[in-house]
Scaffold this active site. Sequence first.
Site, PDB file in Angstrom:
ATOM      1  CG  HIS A 205      -3.477 -36.867 -34.735  1.00  0.00           C
ATOM      2  ND1 HIS A 205      -4.255 -38.000 -34.844  1.00  0.00           N
ATOM      3  CD2 HIS A 205      -3.837 -36.062 -35.760  1.00  0.00           C
ATOM      4  CE1 HIS A 205      -5.040 -37.877 -35.903  1.00  0.00           C
ATOM      5  NE2 HIS A 205      -4.816 -36.711 -36.473  1.00  0.00           N
TER       6      HIS A 205
HETATM    7  C1  UD1 Z   1      -3.202 -33.494 -40.924  1.00  0.00           C
HETATM    8  C2  UD1 Z   1      -4.666 -33.334 -41.279  1.00  0.00           C
HETATM    9  C3  UD1 Z   1      -5.567 -34.215 -40.447  1.00  0.00           C
HETATM   10  C4  UD1 Z   1      -5.031 -35.643 -40.317  1.00  0.00           C
HETATM   11  C5  UD1 Z   1      -3.620 -35.592 -39.808  1.00  0.00           C
HETATM   12  C6  UD1 Z   1      -3.068 -37.008 -39.714  1.00  0.00           C
HETATM   13  C7  UD1 Z   1      -5.164 -31.059 -42.032  1.00  0.00           C
HETATM   14  C8  UD1 Z   1      -5.925 -29.838 -41.742  1.00  0.00           C
HETATM   15  N1  UD1 Z   1      -5.154 -31.980 -41.087  1.00  0.00           N
HETATM   16  O1  UD1 Z   1      -2.898 -32.609 -39.883  1.00  0.00           O
HETATM   17  O2  UD1 Z   1      -6.842 -34.247 -41.066  1.00  0.00           O
HETATM   18  O3  UD1 Z   1      -5.857 -36.377 -39.405  1.00  0.00           O
HETATM   19  O4  UD1 Z   1      -2.809 -34.818 -40.701  1.00  0.00           O
HETATM   20  O5  UD1 Z   1      -1.868 -37.069 -39.008  1.00  0.00           O
HETATM   21  O6  UD1 Z   1      -4.604 -31.200 -43.098  1.00  0.00           O
HETATM   22  N2  UD1 Z   1       4.975 -33.576 -37.841  1.00  0.00           N
HETATM   23  C9  UD1 Z   1       6.227 -34.115 -37.822  1.00  0.00           C
HETATM   24  N3  UD1 Z   1       6.566 -34.989 -38.803  1.00  0.00           N
HETATM   25  C10 UD1 Z   1       5.727 -35.336 -39.798  1.00  0.00           C
HETATM   26  C11 UD1 Z   1       4.450 -34.780 -39.809  1.00  0.00           C
HETATM   27  C12 UD1 Z   1       4.076 -33.907 -38.823  1.00  0.00           C
HETATM   28  O7  UD1 Z   1       7.021 -33.839 -36.950  1.00  0.00           O
HETATM   29  O8  UD1 Z   1       6.099 -36.126 -40.663  1.00  0.00           O
HETATM   30  C13 UD1 Z   1       4.591 -32.621 -36.792  1.00  0.00           C
HETATM   31  C14 UD1 Z   1       4.633 -31.208 -37.276  1.00  0.00           C
HETATM   32  O9  UD1 Z   1       5.679 -30.536 -36.674  1.00  0.00           O
HETATM   33  C15 UD1 Z   1       3.332 -30.589 -36.846  1.00  0.00           C
HETATM   34  C16 UD1 Z   1       2.466 -31.726 -36.463  1.00  0.00           C
HETATM   35  O10 UD1 Z   1       3.284 -32.901 -36.411  1.00  0.00           O
HETATM   36  O11 UD1 Z   1       3.477 -29.767 -35.734  1.00  0.00           O
HETATM   37  C17 UD1 Z   1       1.344 -31.916 -37.429  1.00  0.00           C
HETATM   38  O12 UD1 Z   1       0.828 -33.193 -37.321  1.00  0.00           O
HETATM   39  P1  UD1 Z   1      -0.624 -33.673 -37.878  1.00  0.00           P
HETATM   40  O13 UD1 Z   1      -1.673 -33.262 -36.943  1.00  0.00           O
HETATM   41  O14 UD1 Z   1      -0.563 -35.091 -38.273  1.00  0.00           O
HETATM   42  O15 UD1 Z   1      -0.626 -33.014 -39.236  1.00  0.00           O
HETATM   43  P2  UD1 Z   1      -1.460 -31.894 -39.786  1.00  0.00           P
HETATM   44  O16 UD1 Z   1      -0.769 -31.714 -41.091  1.00  0.00           O
HETATM   45  O17 UD1 Z   1      -1.661 -30.746 -38.899  1.00  0.00           O
END
Ligand code: UD1
Length: 356
Positions: A205
């Site tokens: 991811h």
């Molecule tokens: C965060 C953390 C990272 C952690 C990760 C775990 C920061 C900088 N990064 O990244 O350290 O390893 O979470 O997953 O805070 N999305 C959904 N549904 C959800 C959650 C996310 O669809 O419930 C999608 C969003 O549209 C987005 C992406 O997934 O585009 C983000 O995912 P992810 O990389 O997990 O989350 P971050 O918040 O960027």
Amino acid sequence: MTRRITSVVGARPQFVKLAPLSPRLREIGEERIVHSGQHYDYEMSKLFFEELEIPEPDMHLSIGSGSHAEQIGRTLVAMERELIDHRPDVLVVFGDTNTTLGAALAASKLGIPIAHVEAGVRGFNRHEPEETNRVLTDRLSARCLVPTEAAVRHLAREGIRSGVHHVGDVMVDALYRARAATKDAEARVRAHGVAPGEYALATFHRPANVDDPEPLGEIVAAIGALGQPVVLPLHPRTRARLERTELLGTLEGYEHVRLSQPVGYLSMLALLEGAQLLLTDSGGLQKEAYILEVPCVTVSMQTAWQETVDVGWNRLAPPRRDEILGAARGFAGGASHPAVYGSGEAAPAIRDVLDD
Ligand code: UD1
């Protein structure tokens, strides 16, 4: 007077870390749980609260997805309001996400002491957003609750020597607790169409691996050439990126690949324990693989969990098919297995530090 503690979580790995700590915090005061809403899908959030029996959050900030500035900014503004309304004696933050930094900044400006769980961890890559979040949160924290000896040294090198407590890693506590409670591990594995001991588990991811089709294509090609069943729970970010290219179709075309929705914590641990090999870019899973003695190939040039590499249980590979395969082939793990993350007693140790 009862001590008032506010714990802030928002992303999947933080729910896991809160699970063993929350009951301990409630032994020494009143805990208020704030959910930033950085992760919001059922499989990414609520499922974890249900499985790990974490109390319902008292407050949802609903910050959602967005750029780093948007996530940190929305957390900062919403947390300021929250902390003014319910002024705690201490704010507990976890790990390295945008939720962590946004909440820590809000508390710092209001003079509320911060306790940082998983402090002192460094990946030594300032381009990684998590590294900025780690460094700044540690700087703002009155209590740095560190998981490893290495983390104590990292903080000392940055001039942070007081308020540093080596307590061990709460993820070990979480893992031991969940394992003791999971009776149906084999069924959880078989639900993915594989048998324990006969497959590799893969998760991806990180933006550096999945946002650009080139590294993503290399990772897909490596999975395609792995030559054994591969269970691949897809993070929403990864699924969205795969859907934009022909790569989702490529993965679906591989007969040995079992794609699934993101899985909960108990299924993830069961899948990991039954795997011959883990291929990942997740920080938490690298540690969990080590604790469960599963060899891990991490698709990244750095890791914040260098101990696992040093003892021979984790190999780093760039997002290139041949290098991933080279690291994975014949990899059986390290010769020794020291308890570098502690013995599963981090949550009571944190309670005692905060009780002092
Ligand atoms: C965060 C953390 C990272 C952690 C990760 C775990 C920061 C900088 N990064 O990244 O350290 O390893 O979470 O997953 O805070 N999305 C959904 N549904 C959800 C959650 C996310 O669809 O419930 C999608 C969003 O549209 C987005 C992406 O997934 O585009 C983000 O995912 P992810 O990389 O997990 O989350 P971050 O918040 O960027």
